[in-house]
Scaffold this motif. Structure first.
Motif, PDB file in Angstrom:
ATOM      1  N   ARG A  79       0.869  -1.179   0.000  1.00 49.29           N
ATOM      2  CA  ARG A  79       0.000   0.000   0.000  1.00 49.29           C
ATOM      3  C   ARG A  79       0.900   1.221   0.000  1.00 49.29           C
ATOM      4  NH1 ARG A  79      -2.501  -2.790   4.217  1.00 49.29           N
ATOM      5  NH2 ARG A  79      -1.620  -1.319   5.696  1.00 49.29           N
ATOM      6  N   MET A  80       1.005   1.863  -1.128  1.00 56.18           N
ATOM      7  CA  MET A  80       1.796   3.078  -1.200  1.00 56.18           C
ATOM      8  C   MET A  80       0.938   4.252  -0.713  1.00 56.18           C
ATOM      9  SD  MET A  80       4.212   1.341  -2.321  1.00 56.18           S
ATOM     10  CE  MET A  80       5.544   2.436  -2.732  1.00 56.18           C
ATOM     11  N   LYS A  81       1.571   5.326  -0.308  1.00 51.99           N
ATOM     12  CA  LYS A  81       0.827   6.461   0.244  1.00 51.99           C
ATOM     13  C   LYS A  81      -0.132   7.076  -0.767  1.00 51.99           C
ATOM     14  CE  LYS A  81       3.955   7.987   3.918  1.00 51.99           C
ATOM     15  NZ  LYS A  81       4.811   9.078   4.407  1.00 51.99           N
ATOM     16  N   THR A  82       0.185   6.898  -2.030  1.00 50.64           N
ATOM     17  CA  THR A  82      -0.685   7.455  -3.068  1.00 50.64           C
ATOM     18  C   THR A  82      -1.944   6.620  -3.260  1.00 50.64           C
ATOM     19  OG1 THR A  82       0.475   6.178  -4.758  1.00 50.64           O
ATOM     20  CG2 THR A  82       1.275   8.413  -4.327  1.00 50.64           C
ATOM     21  N   GLY A  83      -1.968   5.434  -2.621  1.00 46.39           N
ATOM     22  CA  GLY A  83      -3.086   4.525  -2.816  1.00 46.39           C
ATOM     23  C   GLY A  83      -2.901   3.668  -4.052  1.00 46.39           C
ATOM     24  N   ASP A  84      -1.750   3.819  -4.715  1.00 48.41           N
ATOM     25  CA  ASP A  84      -1.475   3.082  -5.942  1.00 48.41           C
ATOM     26  C   ASP A  84      -0.431   2.015  -5.645  1.00 48.41           C
ATOM     27  OD1 ASP A  84      -0.994   2.182  -8.470  1.00 48.41           O
ATOM     28  OD2 ASP A  84       0.198   3.910  -9.073  1.00 48.41           O
ATOM     29  N   ALA A  85      -0.823   0.747  -5.812  1.00 45.43           N
ATOM     30  CA  ALA A  85       0.097  -0.343  -5.491  1.00 45.43           C
ATOM     31  C   ALA A  85       0.921  -0.797  -6.684  1.00 45.43           C
ATOM     32  CB  ALA A  85      -0.699  -1.536  -4.944  1.00 45.43           C
ATOM     33  N   THR A  86       0.748  -0.167  -7.836  1.00 47.29           N
ATOM     34  CA  THR A  86       1.370  -0.679  -9.052  1.00 47.29           C
ATOM     35  C   THR A  86       2.891  -0.621  -9.015  1.00 47.29           C
ATOM     36  OG1 THR A  86       1.096   1.493 -10.084  1.00 47.29           O
ATOM     37  CG2 THR A  86      -0.598  -0.153 -10.530  1.00 47.29           C
ATOM     38  N   ASN A  87       3.473   0.298  -8.235  1.00 51.20           N
ATOM     39  CA  ASN A  87       4.928   0.397  -8.207  1.00 51.20           C
ATOM     40  C   ASN A  87       5.541  -0.337  -7.021  1.00 51.20           C
ATOM     41  OD1 ASN A  87       4.022   2.115  -6.255  1.00 51.20           O
ATOM     42  ND2 ASN A  87       5.421   3.786  -6.738  1.00 51.20           N
ATOM     43  N   TYR A  88       4.766  -1.102  -6.283  1.00 48.93           N
ATOM     44  CA  TYR A  88       5.257  -1.820  -5.103  1.00 48.93           C
ATOM     45  C   TYR A  88       6.355  -2.813  -5.486  1.00 48.93           C
ATOM     46  CZ  TYR A  88       5.082  -4.939  -1.017  1.00 48.93           C
ATOM     47  OH  TYR A  88       5.388  -5.710   0.064  1.00 48.93           O
ATOM     48  N   THR A 113      -1.689 -14.727   2.855  1.00 49.11           N
ATOM     49  CA  THR A 113      -2.455 -15.831   2.258  1.00 49.11           C
ATOM     50  C   THR A 113      -3.311 -15.347   1.094  1.00 49.11           C
ATOM     51  OG1 THR A 113      -4.201 -15.512   3.918  1.00 49.11           O
ATOM     52  CG2 THR A 113      -2.538 -17.183   4.396  1.00 49.11           C
ATOM     53  N   SER A 114      -3.342 -14.038   0.856  1.00 50.78           N
ATOM     54  CA  SER A 114      -4.084 -13.515  -0.297  1.00 50.78           C
ATOM     55  C   SER A 114      -3.483 -14.005  -1.614  1.00 50.78           C
ATOM     56  CB  SER A 114      -4.103 -11.986  -0.275  1.00 50.78           C
ATOM     57  OG  SER A 114      -2.798 -11.455  -0.448  1.00 50.78           O
ATOM     58  N   VAL A 115      -2.243 -14.496  -1.594  1.00 51.18           N
ATOM     59  CA  VAL A 115      -1.638 -14.990  -2.839  1.00 51.18           C
ATOM     60  C   VAL A 115      -2.374 -16.221  -3.362  1.00 51.18           C
ATOM     61  CG1 VAL A 115       0.645 -14.074  -2.282  1.00 51.18           C
ATOM     62  CG2 VAL A 115       0.079 -16.437  -1.672  1.00 51.18           C
ATOM     63  N   ALA A 132      -5.687 -13.033  -6.976  1.00 55.45           N
ATOM     64  CA  ALA A 132      -6.817 -12.440  -7.691  1.00 55.45           C
ATOM     65  C   ALA A 132      -6.769 -10.920  -7.724  1.00 55.45           C
ATOM     66  CB  ALA A 132      -8.132 -12.903  -7.051  1.00 55.45           C
ATOM     67  N   THR A 133      -5.877 -10.321  -6.971  1.00 56.14           N
ATOM     68  CA  THR A 133      -5.787  -8.852  -6.935  1.00 56.14           C
ATOM     69  C   THR A 133      -4.394  -8.412  -7.365  1.00 56.14           C
ATOM     70  OG1 THR A 133      -4.998  -8.737  -4.644  1.00 56.14           O
ATOM     71  CG2 THR A 133      -7.402  -8.797  -4.997  1.00 56.14           C
ATOM     72  N   ASN A 134      -4.293  -7.160  -7.741  1.00 54.94           N
ATOM     73  CA  ASN A 134      -3.010  -6.595  -8.146  1.00 54.94           C
ATOM     74  C   ASN A 134      -1.992  -6.688  -7.012  1.00 54.94           C
ATOM     75  OD1 ASN A 134      -1.035  -5.130  -9.552  1.00 54.94           O
ATOM     76  ND2 ASN A 134      -1.784  -3.186  -8.749  1.00 54.94           N
ATOM     77  N   ALA A 135      -2.419  -6.371  -5.796  1.00 58.17           N
ATOM     78  CA  ALA A 135      -1.509  -6.407  -4.652  1.00 58.17           C
ATOM     79  C   ALA A 135      -1.014  -7.833  -4.401  1.00 58.17           C
ATOM     80  CB  ALA A 135      -2.213  -5.867  -3.407  1.00 58.17           C
ATOM     81  N   ASP A 141       5.041 -12.180  -6.873  1.00 62.68           N
ATOM     82  CA  ASP A 141       6.218 -11.878  -7.694  1.00 62.68           C
ATOM     83  C   ASP A 141       7.428 -11.572  -6.822  1.00 62.68           C
ATOM     84  OD1 ASP A 141       4.856 -12.231 -10.071  1.00 62.68           O
ATOM     85  OD2 ASP A 141       4.454 -10.089 -10.380  1.00 62.68           O
ATOM     86  N   ILE A 142       7.197 -10.871  -5.716  1.00 63.90           N
ATOM     87  CA  ILE A 142       8.309 -10.537  -4.812  1.00 63.90           C
ATOM     88  C   ILE A 142       8.792 -11.781  -4.077  1.00 63.90           C
ATOM     89  CG2 ILE A 142       8.979  -9.173  -2.794  1.00 63.90           C
ATOM     90  CD1 ILE A 142       6.705  -7.180  -3.831  1.00 63.90           C
TER      91      ILE A 142
END
Length: 267
Positions: A79-88, A113-115, A132-135, A141-142
């Motif tokens: 959870r990035m401060k911008t609310g955008d997780a795409t660059n995590y 366990t969300s993976v 099922a989610t971007n996060a 991937d990490i």
């Protein structure tokens, strides 16, 4: 002299974890994004570092934070401060590179366990994740980024829903008119057991492994949260059920059946 450990992310879990490890005699570097928390870390005997993934010079601070560190515990949610997780994932790739450059030997990555996504039925560490989610996709991937690096010894912990120390999903759920999937099982873990699991990995040298970490108690969400709401004097939400889906029951197979770990704090 005991091992030097860096706890990356001294928040709800990371701060009491760092305090617990410090009390066991480890030398602890702790990171925070809040200047106000610096003195709190100092007062706990933790060496404080201001490291913010969103700061332009965070790599410089990260290098200082990782200096002479043997074990890095990464406890930064997507959870990035911008609310955008795409660059995590990109940020964690930089953390990975900095850790290698600093000579860090071992890494614990706190995952979720969300993976496993929306799998139905029993889930163990051998189950193929289906995020099922971007996060959740980025978390997986990490995980692979660290596990596939043979120059590091990395262990992944997939925690269930985190509770304890004033935190519980019921406070969020009672604000909803209707909660879906009431027939699905809960998959929760208390903060005390979270700290015990991480400590176990460090002290027993359980590296290059994956651990699910969920308290072995699986009533349905409707049963559990209805009773929890009543116990807290709250009005229980209404639940709907999807009879075509049983939901996932996350089993801590490697911890319980292989390592014989005992969960101590019920959910």
């Amino acid at each position: 002299m005991k091992t030097k450990i860096a706890v990356f992310g001294c928040g709800w879990l990371g701060l009491p974890l760092a305090q617990s490890l410090q009390q066991k005699g480890y030398t602890i570097n702790g990171s925070t994004t809040s200047k106000e928390k610096i003195n709190l870390l100092k007062d706990s005997g933790i060496h404080p570092f201001l490291v913010d993934l969103n700061d332009t010079n965070f790599i410089t601070n990260l290098d200082l934070f990782l200096n002479d560190v043997e074990i890095l515990i990464i406890n930064i949610p997507p959870r990035m401060k911008t609310g955008d997780a795409t660059n995590y994932y990109q940020k964690m790739k930089l953390v990975h590179q900095c850790a290698k450059a600093a000579g860090v030997d071992k890494v614990i990555f706190v995952s979720s366990t969300s993976v496993y996504g929306n799998i139905n039925g029993d889930v163990t560490e051998k189950t193929t994740p289906k995020p099922a989610t971007n996060a959740a996709k980025q978390l997986l991937d990490i995980e692979q980024l660290f596990l596939n690096d043979n120059s590091l010894r990395a262990t992944i912990i997939r925690f269930g829903g985190l509770i304890g120390n004033g935190r519980h999903p019921i406070h969020h759920l009672v604000k909803k008119d209707v909660v879906a999937n009431g027939n699905h099982p809960i998959n929760l873990i208390d903060i005390t057991d979270c700290i015990s699991v991480i400590t176990l990995i460090i002290e027993k040298n359980y590296w290059n492994e994956i651990f699910n970490a969920v308290y072995p108690f699986y009533p349905t969400k409707e049963e559990y949260y209805t009773q929890t709401a009543k116990n807290k004097g709250l009005k229980p939400p209404l639940f709907t059920s999807n009879k075509n889906e049983s939901g996932k029951k996350v089993l801590s197979y490697n911890l319980v059946s292989v390592k014989l770990f005992d969960f101590n704090t019920s959910v």
